[in-house]
Design an enzyme around this catalytic site. Sequence first.
Site, PDB file in Angstrom:
ATOM      1  N   LYS A 174       0.848  -1.192   0.000  1.00  0.00           N
ATOM      2  CA  LYS A 174       0.000   0.000   0.000  1.00  0.00           C
ATOM      3  C   LYS A 174       0.881   1.239   0.000  1.00  0.00           C
ATOM      4  O   LYS A 174       1.492   1.595   0.995  1.00  0.00           O
ATOM      5  CB  LYS A 174      -0.924   0.035   1.225  1.00  0.00           C
ATOM      6  CG  LYS A 174      -2.132   0.869   0.929  1.00  0.00           C
ATOM      7  CD  LYS A 174      -2.574   1.921   1.905  1.00  0.00           C
ATOM      8  CE  LYS A 174      -1.707   2.879   2.576  1.00  0.00           C
ATOM      9  NZ  LYS A 174      -1.553   4.179   1.864  1.00  0.00           N
ATOM     10  N   GLY A 227       7.159   4.591   8.253  1.00  0.00           N
ATOM     11  CA  GLY A 227       6.361   5.803   8.421  1.00  0.00           C
ATOM     12  C   GLY A 227       6.605   6.414   9.786  1.00  0.00           C
ATOM     13  O   GLY A 227       7.663   6.205  10.387  1.00  0.00           O
ATOM     14  N   SER A 228       5.610   7.120  10.265  1.00  0.00           N
ATOM     15  CA  SER A 228       5.789   7.868  11.509  1.00  0.00           C
ATOM     16  C   SER A 228       5.645   6.968  12.737  1.00  0.00           C
ATOM     17  O   SER A 228       5.053   5.889  12.674  1.00  0.00           O
ATOM     18  CB  SER A 228       4.754   8.991  11.567  1.00  0.00           C
ATOM     19  OG  SER A 228       3.467   8.424  11.541  1.00  0.00           O
ATOM     20  N   GLY A 232       3.038   3.929  13.225  1.00  0.00           N
ATOM     21  CA  GLY A 232       3.712   2.648  13.446  1.00  0.00           C
ATOM     22  C   GLY A 232       3.239   1.966  14.716  1.00  0.00           C
ATOM     23  O   GLY A 232       3.032   0.745  14.755  1.00  0.00           O
ATOM     24  N   GLU A 249      10.055   0.659  10.526  1.00  0.00           N
ATOM     25  CA  GLU A 249      11.074   1.671  10.226  1.00  0.00           C
ATOM     26  C   GLU A 249      10.416   3.012  10.477  1.00  0.00           C
ATOM     27  O   GLU A 249       9.567   3.441   9.700  1.00  0.00           O
ATOM     28  CB  GLU A 249      11.495   1.585   8.752  1.00  0.00           C
ATOM     29  CG  GLU A 249      12.097   0.277   8.328  1.00  0.00           C
ATOM     30  CD  GLU A 249      13.531   0.119   8.792  1.00  0.00           C
ATOM     31  OE1 GLU A 249      14.052   0.989   9.512  1.00  0.00           O
ATOM     32  OE2 GLU A 249      14.129  -0.903   8.420  1.00  0.00           O
ATOM     33  N   CYS A 283      13.912  10.171   6.739  1.00  0.00           N
ATOM     34  CA  CYS A 283      13.916   9.659   8.120  1.00  0.00           C
ATOM     35  C   CYS A 283      15.294   9.751   8.741  1.00  0.00           C
ATOM     36  O   CYS A 283      15.434   9.993   9.929  1.00  0.00           O
ATOM     37  CB  CYS A 283      13.422   8.226   8.135  1.00  0.00           C
ATOM     38  SG  CYS A 283      14.325   7.194   6.992  1.00  0.00           S
ATOM     39  N   GLU A 383      11.163  15.081  15.451  1.00  0.00           N
ATOM     40  CA  GLU A 383      11.452  15.088  14.026  1.00  0.00           C
ATOM     41  C   GLU A 383      10.604  16.160  13.331  1.00  0.00           C
ATOM     42  O   GLU A 383       9.388  16.168  13.466  1.00  0.00           O
ATOM     43  CB  GLU A 383      11.095  13.710  13.457  1.00  0.00           C
ATOM     44  CG  GLU A 383      11.427  13.549  12.014  1.00  0.00           C
ATOM     45  CD  GLU A 383      11.082  12.147  11.509  1.00  0.00           C
ATOM     46  OE1 GLU A 383       9.978  11.661  11.810  1.00  0.00           O
ATOM     47  OE2 GLU A 383      11.919  11.555  10.812  1.00  0.00           O
TER      48      GLU A 383
HETATM   49  P1  NAD Z   1       2.706   8.086   7.977  1.00  0.00           P
HETATM   50  O1  NAD Z   1       2.917   7.259   9.194  1.00  0.00           O
HETATM   51  O2  NAD Z   1       1.707   9.148   8.013  1.00  0.00           O
HETATM   52  O3  NAD Z   1       2.310   7.191   6.735  1.00  0.00           O
HETATM   53  C1  NAD Z   1       3.088   6.093   6.319  1.00  0.00           C
HETATM   54  C2  NAD Z   1       2.199   5.114   5.595  1.00  0.00           C
HETATM   55  O4  NAD Z   1       1.267   4.599   6.539  1.00  0.00           O
HETATM   56  C3  NAD Z   1       1.375   5.703   4.452  1.00  0.00           C
HETATM   57  O5  NAD Z   1       1.276   4.745   3.414  1.00  0.00           O
HETATM   58  C4  NAD Z   1       0.013   5.893   5.093  1.00  0.00           C
HETATM   59  O6  NAD Z   1      -1.037   5.837   4.170  1.00  0.00           O
HETATM   60  C5  NAD Z   1      -0.044   4.702   6.018  1.00  0.00           C
HETATM   61  N1  NAD Z   1      -0.973   4.841   7.139  1.00  0.00           N
HETATM   62  C6  NAD Z   1      -1.449   5.972   7.713  1.00  0.00           C
HETATM   63  N2  NAD Z   1      -2.317   5.665   8.688  1.00  0.00           N
HETATM   64  C7  NAD Z   1      -2.380   4.321   8.758  1.00  0.00           C
HETATM   65  C8  NAD Z   1      -3.086   3.404   9.586  1.00  0.00           C
HETATM   66  N3  NAD Z   1      -3.921   3.816  10.527  1.00  0.00           N
HETATM   67  N4  NAD Z   1      -2.880   2.085   9.394  1.00  0.00           N
HETATM   68  C9  NAD Z   1      -2.034   1.651   8.456  1.00  0.00           C
HETATM   69  N5  NAD Z   1      -1.360   2.466   7.623  1.00  0.00           N
HETATM   70  C10 NAD Z   1      -1.519   3.789   7.777  1.00  0.00           C
HETATM   71  O7  NAD Z   1       4.147   8.601   7.620  1.00  0.00           O
HETATM   72  P2  NAD Z   1       4.516   9.552   6.418  1.00  0.00           P
HETATM   73  O8  NAD Z   1       4.094  10.921   6.824  1.00  0.00           O
HETATM   74  O9  NAD Z   1       4.057   8.986   5.133  1.00  0.00           O
HETATM   75  O10 NAD Z   1       6.112   9.438   6.418  1.00  0.00           O
HETATM   76  C11 NAD Z   1       6.873  10.221   7.213  1.00  0.00           C
HETATM   77  C12 NAD Z   1       7.418   9.428   8.368  1.00  0.00           C
HETATM   78  O11 NAD Z   1       8.009   8.218   7.904  1.00  0.00           O
HETATM   79  C13 NAD Z   1       8.517  10.148   9.087  1.00  0.00           C
HETATM   80  O12 NAD Z   1       8.328  10.015  10.469  1.00  0.00           O
HETATM   81  C14 NAD Z   1       9.768   9.430   8.648  1.00  0.00           C
HETATM   82  O13 NAD Z   1      10.816   9.519   9.543  1.00  0.00           O
HETATM   83  C15 NAD Z   1       9.290   8.048   8.474  1.00  0.00           C
HETATM   84  N6  NAD Z   1      10.150   7.312   7.551  1.00  0.00           N
HETATM   85  C16 NAD Z   1      10.970   6.342   8.027  1.00  0.00           C
HETATM   86  C17 NAD Z   1      11.813   5.665   7.183  1.00  0.00           C
HETATM   87  C18 NAD Z   1      12.709   4.598   7.706  1.00  0.00           C
HETATM   88  O14 NAD Z   1      13.160   3.784   6.932  1.00  0.00           O
HETATM   89  N7  NAD Z   1      12.984   4.556   8.987  1.00  0.00           N
HETATM   90  C19 NAD Z   1      11.812   5.958   5.827  1.00  0.00           C
HETATM   91  C20 NAD Z   1      10.965   6.948   5.359  1.00  0.00           C
HETATM   92  C21 NAD Z   1      10.125   7.608   6.241  1.00  0.00           C
END
Ligand code: NAD
Length: 480
Positions: A174, A227-228, A232, A249, A283, A383
């Site tokens: 997704k 993601g965040s 997470g 991650e 990230c 962050e």
């Molecule tokens: P986010 O957590 O908002 O979204 C990430 C993904 O999760 C998206 O596909 C989103 O649609 C999905 N999502 C949102 N709500 C969800 C739910 N309730 N259940 C399941 N999936 C859901 O994060 P973002 O704003 O897209 O990305 C930014 C964050 O990601 C930052 O905190 C960044 O540090 C982190 N990040 C980490 C890495 C790593 O490898 N450590 C890499 C890239 C980004």
Amino acid sequence: MVKKLMYIAGEWRESADMAWLETNSPSTGDLLAEVPRGKAQDIDRAVQAARTCFESQEWQQFIPAERGRILHKIAAALRDDAEAIALLETQDTGKPLTQGRKDVEAAAQYFEYYAGMADKIFGETIPVQPGILDYTLREPIGVTAHIVPWNYPLQIIARSTAAAIATGNVVVAKPAEDTPLTALKLAEIIDRTALPKGVFNVVTGFGFEAGAALCEHPGIDHITFTGSVQTGSGVMAAAAKNVKPVTLELGGKSPNILFEDCDQQEALEWVTRSIIQNAGQTCSAGSRLLIHRSIKEDFLKKLAEKLTAITIGKGEDDAELGPILNAKQYERIESFMETAREEGAAFLAGGKREDRQDLSGGYFFQPTIIDGLSPDSYVAQEEIFAPVVATFAFDTEEEAVRLANGTEYGLVAGVWTKDGARAHRVASKIRAGQVFINNYGAGGGVQMPFGGYKKSGFGREKGLEALRNYTVLKNVALKY
Ligand code: NAD
């Protein structure tokens, strides 16, 4: 209006209820395409298709080396069409074209790297006692879910799905709602290969709908989430209900630590790159700068000059710094700047939106240096996801380590010194998944295991370590 379809069981589909969502250019605000707004019913369809494929004779009998050959072909196809895919990634994310090109190459490298592993997933024989032959098998875990963020959409979907397929799993991915286009491009490439239909599925949609449905689905066997922290943690809670393993991650607040004997010119280049790359929406961005007091003033003067000279522009124009993803992210940054001012910060560069007329369609933020914050203040701890670096002075090695470890994150750190013993001593004390000495990689090469300590997550992607996420170990004991 361009309408793109999602990819389930080898077919291009609309969502079950025919709903759509828009994806826009961060550089101009222009509408790029509409993609299906997948929901629980679509996720269910994709998970069932993946399960059916996983259990099929065709996939169970698939020769590992053949999986590898196909993954090589995917890498080659990404490279063959690299310029067009890079442009698509740049349009969807806003990142400079040069970065888009690097992302396509990195995606190809993931497929290539894991292609080579497809027929090298070994078990062991274990000495138990005479008359017993004991051995282990590393089996694929099954249906793997991959939830991808918006900042490096193609790289991140490639990094986890290549490892999952190489080890004999099937995939439901997704992509983020803001940047779904290159995931669909990857599906087009995979569709042209000999992988059985159902090995690779992409469901587009919002996180709270498609993402949540995927994490809660009892038919998946593993979740890789990038993601965040907040999302997470919710993903982990959903997985816990079905007792499913997760690889998380998450975010970071990664420090570059500059000792007084470092090569300042070299450090300047890397410190700049580590906070400018992808407009700081990385990230592993080097978002904290810890500097020995004796060189701080001089170094910050040079850094301010360098950051002020950074060219800002639309992704397609390939300036050094592109836009922030969208209004929501920009407003979040603004609120951090406001808090920094309230916390008594001094802005040595930037701190505001770039208000050039030709950039009014997007949210461009000037490269920013913040000094004078207390290390435990909100802005120093959280962050921001912007080209904003917060700086702090230290006097001793112990203090540098304490500051470096002084947030809830632990993703990456950079150590800058010519003293080899000190470099290794500090590296051993840093609580982060990757430590770079006299260089700094946003995650590093595909071969380097990558992941967090503390709230930056757990489990490792990249390198051979990632193969553990996608295999489950079985012990077999035979009496003879
Ligand atoms: P986010 O957590 O908002 O979204 C990430 C993904 O999760 C998206 O596909 C989103 O649609 C999905 N999502 C949102 N709500 C969800 C739910 N309730 N259940 C399941 N999936 C859901 O994060 P973002 O704003 O897209 O990305 C930014 C964050 O990601 C930052 O905190 C960044 O540090 C982190 N990040 C980490 C890495 C790593 O490898 N450590 C890499 C890239 C980004």
